[in-house]
Motif scaffolding. Structure first.
Motif, PDB file in Angstrom:
ATOM      1  N   GLY A  37       7.573  33.732  65.350  1.00 13.65           N
ATOM      2  CA  GLY A  37       8.838  34.381  65.002  1.00 13.65           C
ATOM      3  C   GLY A  37       9.409  34.935  66.293  1.00 13.65           C
ATOM      4  O   GLY A  37       8.935  34.601  67.393  1.00 13.65           O
ATOM      5  N   ALA A  56       9.018  37.801  67.693  1.00 12.54           N
ATOM      6  CA  ALA A  56       8.043  38.556  68.489  1.00 12.54           C
ATOM      7  C   ALA A  56       7.053  37.619  69.181  1.00 12.54           C
ATOM      8  O   ALA A  56       6.835  37.711  70.403  1.00 12.54           O
ATOM      9  CB  ALA A  56       7.311  39.555  67.593  1.00 12.54           C
ATOM     10  N   GLY A  57       6.467  36.710  68.399  1.00 12.38           N
ATOM     11  CA  GLY A  57       5.457  35.804  68.969  1.00 12.38           C
ATOM     12  C   GLY A  57       6.047  34.881  70.022  1.00 12.38           C
ATOM     13  O   GLY A  57       5.459  34.665  71.092  1.00 12.38           O
ATOM     14  N   GLU A  83       2.251  28.070  65.040  1.00 13.65           N
ATOM     15  CA  GLU A  83       3.241  28.348  63.980  1.00 13.65           C
ATOM     16  C   GLU A  83       2.842  27.573  62.717  1.00 13.65           C
ATOM     17  O   GLU A  83       2.736  26.345  62.750  1.00 13.65           O
ATOM     18  CB  GLU A  83       4.654  27.958  64.434  1.00 13.65           C
ATOM     19  N   LYS A 131      11.140  31.847  57.540  1.00 13.91           N
ATOM     20  CA  LYS A 131      11.094  33.130  56.823  1.00 13.91           C
ATOM     21  C   LYS A 131      12.516  33.643  56.528  1.00 13.91           C
ATOM     22  O   LYS A 131      13.375  33.594  57.414  1.00 13.91           O
ATOM     23  CB  LYS A 131      10.363  34.157  57.687  1.00 13.91           C
ATOM     24  N   PRO A 132      12.763  34.129  55.286  1.00 10.28           N
ATOM     25  CA  PRO A 132      14.107  34.635  54.968  1.00 10.28           C
ATOM     26  C   PRO A 132      14.574  35.713  55.944  1.00 10.28           C
ATOM     27  O   PRO A 132      13.804  36.592  56.310  1.00 10.28           O
ATOM     28  CB  PRO A 132      13.931  35.227  53.568  1.00 10.28           C
ATOM     29  N   GLY A 137      18.619  37.559  57.569  1.00 13.14           N
ATOM     30  CA  GLY A 137      20.086  37.504  57.602  1.00 13.14           C
ATOM     31  C   GLY A 137      20.643  36.955  58.907  1.00 13.14           C
ATOM     32  O   GLY A 137      21.841  36.696  59.017  1.00 13.14           O
ATOM     33  N   VAL A 156       0.695  24.503  62.139  1.00 13.62           N
ATOM     34  CA  VAL A 156      -0.747  24.787  62.238  1.00 13.62           C
ATOM     35  C   VAL A 156      -0.987  26.257  61.893  1.00 13.62           C
ATOM     36  O   VAL A 156      -0.586  27.162  62.633  1.00 13.62           O
ATOM     37  CB  VAL A 156      -1.288  24.486  63.667  1.00 13.62           C
ATOM     38  N   ALA A 169      -3.183  29.407  61.752  1.00 17.12           N
ATOM     39  CA  ALA A 169      -4.340  29.838  62.557  1.00 17.12           C
ATOM     40  C   ALA A 169      -4.895  31.145  62.018  1.00 17.12           C
ATOM     41  O   ALA A 169      -4.162  31.975  61.483  1.00 17.12           O
ATOM     42  CB  ALA A 169      -3.902  30.005  64.006  1.00 17.12           C
ATOM     43  N   GLY A 200       2.244  37.287  63.231  1.00 13.64           N
ATOM     44  CA  GLY A 200       2.542  36.539  62.002  1.00 13.64           C
ATOM     45  C   GLY A 200       3.441  37.255  61.018  1.00 13.64           C
ATOM     46  O   GLY A 200       3.575  36.828  59.869  1.00 13.64           O
ATOM     47  N   MET A 254       0.712  39.054  57.935  1.00 13.11           N
ATOM     48  CA  MET A 254      -0.491  39.203  58.770  1.00 13.11           C
ATOM     49  C   MET A 254      -0.829  40.657  59.082  1.00 13.11           C
ATOM     50  O   MET A 254      -1.680  40.920  59.936  1.00 13.11           O
ATOM     51  CB  MET A 254      -0.355  38.398  60.062  1.00 13.11           C
ATOM     52  N   ALA A 293      13.469  42.297  49.757  1.00  8.20           N
ATOM     53  CA  ALA A 293      14.839  41.886  50.091  1.00  8.20           C
ATOM     54  C   ALA A 293      15.071  40.484  49.534  1.00  8.20           C
ATOM     55  O   ALA A 293      14.193  39.622  49.608  1.00  8.20           O
ATOM     56  CB  ALA A 293      15.045  41.901  51.601  1.00  8.20           C
ATOM     57  N   PHE A 312      27.031  38.703  55.033  1.00  7.25           N
ATOM     58  CA  PHE A 312      27.051  38.303  56.447  1.00  7.25           C
ATOM     59  C   PHE A 312      27.673  36.910  56.573  1.00  7.25           C
ATOM     60  O   PHE A 312      26.983  35.897  56.403  1.00  7.25           O
ATOM     61  CB  PHE A 312      25.623  38.245  57.030  1.00  7.25           C
ATOM     62  N   ALA A 314      11.820  38.087  50.518  1.00  6.33           N
ATOM     63  CA  ALA A 314      10.633  38.440  51.313  1.00  6.33           C
ATOM     64  C   ALA A 314      10.578  39.952  51.408  1.00  6.33           C
ATOM     65  O   ALA A 314      11.532  40.646  51.040  1.00  6.33           O
ATOM     66  CB  ALA A 314      10.721  37.826  52.709  1.00  6.33           C
ATOM     67  N   VAL A 348      10.319  43.539  53.582  1.00  2.81           N
ATOM     68  CA  VAL A 348      10.725  44.114  54.861  1.00  2.81           C
ATOM     69  C   VAL A 348       9.889  45.387  55.054  1.00  2.81           C
ATOM     70  O   VAL A 348       9.841  46.232  54.156  1.00  2.81           O
ATOM     71  CB  VAL A 348      12.223  44.500  54.867  1.00  2.81           C
TER      72      VAL A 348
HETATM   73  C1  LIG Z   1      16.018  38.939  53.433  1.00  2.00           C
HETATM   74  C2  LIG Z   1      15.794  39.477  54.829  1.00  2.00           C
HETATM   75  C3  LIG Z   1      16.871  39.617  55.682  1.00  2.00           C
HETATM   76  C4  LIG Z   1      16.671  40.100  56.984  1.00  2.00           C
HETATM   77  N1  LIG Z   1      17.730  40.148  57.817  1.00  2.00           N
HETATM   78  C5  LIG Z   1      17.560  40.534  59.102  1.00  2.00           C
HETATM   79  C6  LIG Z   1      18.652  40.479  60.004  1.00  2.00           C
HETATM   80  O1  LIG Z   1      19.756  40.080  59.648  1.00  2.00           O
HETATM   81  N2  LIG Z   1      18.440  40.883  61.288  1.00  2.00           N
HETATM   82  C7  LIG Z   1      17.224  41.323  61.718  1.00  2.00           C
HETATM   83  O2  LIG Z   1      17.086  41.702  62.893  1.00  2.00           O
HETATM   84  N3  LIG Z   1      16.155  41.364  60.876  1.00  2.00           N
HETATM   85  C8  LIG Z   1      16.293  40.955  59.588  1.00  2.00           C
HETATM   86  N4  LIG Z   1      15.218  40.936  58.748  1.00  2.00           N
HETATM   87  C9  LIG Z   1      13.887  41.307  59.286  1.00  2.00           C
HETATM   88  C10 LIG Z   1      13.387  40.193  60.205  1.00  2.00           C
HETATM   89  O3  LIG Z   1      13.558  38.937  59.592  1.00  2.00           O
HETATM   90  C11 LIG Z   1      11.905  40.360  60.566  1.00  2.00           C
HETATM   91  O4  LIG Z   1      11.582  41.722  60.740  1.00  2.00           O
HETATM   92  C12 LIG Z   1      11.588  39.609  61.849  1.00  2.00           C
HETATM   93  O5  LIG Z   1      11.815  38.237  61.704  1.00  2.00           O
HETATM   94  C13 LIG Z   1      10.128  39.851  62.214  1.00  2.00           C
HETATM   95  O6  LIG Z   1       9.828  39.094  63.366  1.00  2.00           O
HETATM   96  P1  LIG Z   1       8.314  38.743  63.707  1.00  2.00           P
HETATM   97  O7  LIG Z   1       8.364  37.798  64.850  1.00  2.00           O
HETATM   98  O8  LIG Z   1       7.519  39.965  63.823  1.00  2.00           O
HETATM   99  O9  LIG Z   1       7.752  37.986  62.412  1.00  2.00           O
HETATM  100  P2  LIG Z   1       8.340  36.773  61.577  1.00  2.00           P
HETATM  101  O10 LIG Z   1       9.751  36.526  61.838  1.00  2.00           O
HETATM  102  O11 LIG Z   1       7.892  37.021  60.176  1.00  2.00           O
HETATM  103  O12 LIG Z   1       7.560  35.534  62.188  1.00  2.00           O
HETATM  104  C14 LIG Z   1       6.193  35.343  61.946  1.00  2.00           C
HETATM  105  C15 LIG Z   1       5.908  33.853  62.093  1.00  2.00           C
HETATM  106  O13 LIG Z   1       4.489  33.671  62.021  1.00  2.00           O
HETATM  107  C16 LIG Z   1       4.215  32.538  61.233  1.00  2.00           C
HETATM  108  N5  LIG Z   1       2.861  32.726  60.700  1.00  2.00           N
HETATM  109  C17 LIG Z   1       2.462  33.647  59.768  1.00  2.00           C
HETATM  110  N6  LIG Z   1       1.126  33.534  59.581  1.00  2.00           N
HETATM  111  C18 LIG Z   1       0.690  32.549  60.416  1.00  2.00           C
HETATM  112  C19 LIG Z   1      -0.587  31.970  60.677  1.00  2.00           C
HETATM  113  N7  LIG Z   1      -1.685  32.383  60.043  1.00  2.00           N
HETATM  114  N8  LIG Z   1      -0.666  30.980  61.611  1.00  2.00           N
HETATM  115  C20 LIG Z   1       0.439  30.550  62.253  1.00  2.00           C
HETATM  116  N9  LIG Z   1       1.683  31.054  62.040  1.00  2.00           N
HETATM  117  C21 LIG Z   1       1.785  32.042  61.137  1.00  2.00           C
HETATM  118  C22 LIG Z   1       5.306  32.567  60.167  1.00  2.00           C
HETATM  119  O14 LIG Z   1       5.508  31.286  59.626  1.00  2.00           O
HETATM  120  C23 LIG Z   1       6.508  33.039  60.955  1.00  2.00           C
HETATM  121  O15 LIG Z   1       7.234  31.980  61.523  1.00  2.00           O
HETATM  122  C24 LIG Z   1      15.371  40.477  57.432  1.00  2.00           C
HETATM  123  C25 LIG Z   1      14.280  40.357  56.557  1.00  2.00           C
HETATM  124  C26 LIG Z   1      14.490  39.859  55.270  1.00  2.00           C
HETATM  125  C27 LIG Z   1      13.303  39.708  54.360  1.00  2.00           C
END
Ligand SMILES: Cc1cc2nc3c(=O)[nH]c(=O)nc-3n(C[C@H](O)[C@H](O)[C@H](O)COP(=O)(O)OP(=O)(O)OC[C@H]3O[C@@H](n4cnc5c(N)ncnc54)[C@H](O)[C@@H]3O)c2cc1C
Length: 357
Positions: free
Chosen positions: A9, A11-12, A30, A38-39, A41, A111, A113, A138, A142, A152, A183, A228, A230
């Motif tokens: 995502g 962060a990763g 990933e 992942k859902p 906006g 994949v 992990a 994740g 995770m 949400a 949006f 999903a 939040v």
């Molecule tokens: C409906 C909704 C609307 C939102 N709208 C916004 C917005 O408009 N703007 C905003 O800034 N934030 C928004 N958010 C929040 C935002 O989407 C997340 O907080 C943000 O994407 C988190 O980033 P992340 O990289 O930590 O994790 P994620 O984006 O959740 O990414 C994690 C990734 O890890 C992968 N993964 C998980 N487990 C494993 C595993 N075991 N092995 C390999 N891969 C794995 C997943 O497939 C995913 O791609 C929204 C959230 C929701 C639910």
């Protein structure tokens, strides 16, 4: 040094990319076959001065689908604020953005992990590999412990003409902590969603009512429905202190509690972790140096206060908060002094006191 990053995502992909560019041997895993499943906006606030200094944020501009030059805010379906003529944020092409963030970091798409400890990462097909450092990225699935989350829900809509495509709309309700959003992503497509402290049924009822009230949305084609969680707890500092594994992004609670904004927050935790690994400094110290991370605490405290207020006091709070402060809250940039200023306004103070009596 060999580093595994589990989850691509925002962060990763950010931490993997920065470390890869610094010469570390990074593998980014990933679980999905494509990015940004992942859902979300896809909204991103206008870059502030700190972001303009960090080169990784240059990639935001390349992924912009749409720019917002104002916003509209409603309370119980009445328009309370309407601001314009100011660049406030963007809608990103999130799949393209994450692909750009990952760059040429070796990435294993599709994949799943699992981290087994002692540096061993095992994939769904049973392969295992040993790494010197493992980073969990994740997202909420995770989290190793149950951090506070809200639900949400969101529709993607295609319509013949979005009413005001340059203005996102936010809908607040005095009897629910959370908000609904519209949006637009161009003149014909938009995401309309809702998140908050309420049951799925209540959220859906409010969302459907909002969609019905806008003819262009009601007449539009709903191309996708998704949902999903939040995370609204703020950063879990025990997880931030963990070094085996490390955590970044929503897996450690890095989402702005009052708004649900997680893309930028996740990127900042990734930058902090990369600095800590490269410079041998403490990750917690690096996190605390970041302004937007420091802003999270007052935003969380505001949510806690709102949860304790009666609907009438909440209404006063939202109606009487000056527009500039509301804007800073929605951009995730309000400070403790902003909240003190809001709380000391006579109407808000009176409403808070009447709740206590
Ligand atoms: C409906 C909704 C609307 C939102 N709208 C916004 C917005 O408009 N703007 C905003 O800034 N934030 C928004 N958010 C929040 C935002 O989407 C997340 O907080 C943000 O994407 C988190 O980033 P992340 O990289 O930590 O994790 P994620 O984006 O959740 O990414 C994690 C990734 O890890 C992968 N993964 C998980 N487990 C494993 C595993 N075991 N092995 C390999 N891969 C794995 C997943 O497939 C995913 O791609 C929204 C959230 C929701 C639910």
């Amino acid at each position: 040094m060999k580093i595994a990053v589990i989850g691509a995502g925002p962060a990763g992909a950010t931490v993997a990319r920065i470390l890869h560019d610094k010469g570390y041997t990074v593998t980014l895993y990933e679980a999905q076959k494509s990015f940004a499943v992942k859902p979300c906006g896809w909204a991103f606030p206008v870059l502030d001065r700190d972001e303009k200094r960090e080169p990784i944020f240059d990639l935001v501009k390349e992924a912009v689908l749409w720019e917002y030059t104002g916003y509209k805010m409603y309370l119980d379906n009445q328009l309370v604020y309407h601001s314009s003529n100011r660049l406030l944020g963007y809608i990103l092409d999130k799949p393209k953005f994450i692909e750009a963030l990952a760059g040429d970091t070796p990435t294993r798409m599709g994949v799943k992990a699992t981290y087994r400890g002692n540096g061993i990462v095992v994939t769904g097909s049973g392969d295992s590999e040993r790494f010197d450092r493992v980073i969990i990225a994740g997202g909420f699935p995770m989290q190793p412990r149950n951090l506070e989350k809200i639900l949400a829900l969101q529709y993607w809509v295609r319509t013949s003409r979005v009413e005001e495509p340059d203005f996102p709309e936010l809908y607040f309700y005095s009897d629910m902590i959370g908000y609904a959003w519209i949006f637009p992503e161009n003149e014909k497509t938009l995401r309309v969603g809702i998140g908050g402290y309420a049951s799925r049924d209540k959220l859906l009822a409010l969302l459907h009512e909002l969609m019905k009230s806008k003819k262009y949305i009601a007449d539009g084609e709903k191309t996708k429905f998704e949902g999903a969680y939040v995370t609204v707890s703020g950063i879990d500092w025990d997880l931030a202190s963990s070094t085996d594994p490390y955590y970044v992004g929503e897996s450690m609670g890095a989402v702005m509690p009052a708004t649900g904004e997680g893309i930028r927050l996740g990127m900042w935790t990734a930058i902090a972790l990369a600095r800590s690994i490269v410079n041998g400094t403490s990750y917690v110290d690096e996190l605390k140096k970041i302004r937007v991370i420091r802003f999270m605490r007052p935003h969380r405290l505001m949510v806690e206060k709102l949860l304790k207020m009666s609907p009438e006091t909440r209404k006063q709070f939202l109606m009487k908060t000056p527009e500039e402060s509301l804007l800073r809250i929605s951009l995730g940039r309000a400070t403790v002094s902003d909240f003190l200023k809001i709380a000391s306004r006579p109407e808000i103070l009176k409403a808070i006191i009447s709740d206590l009596l």
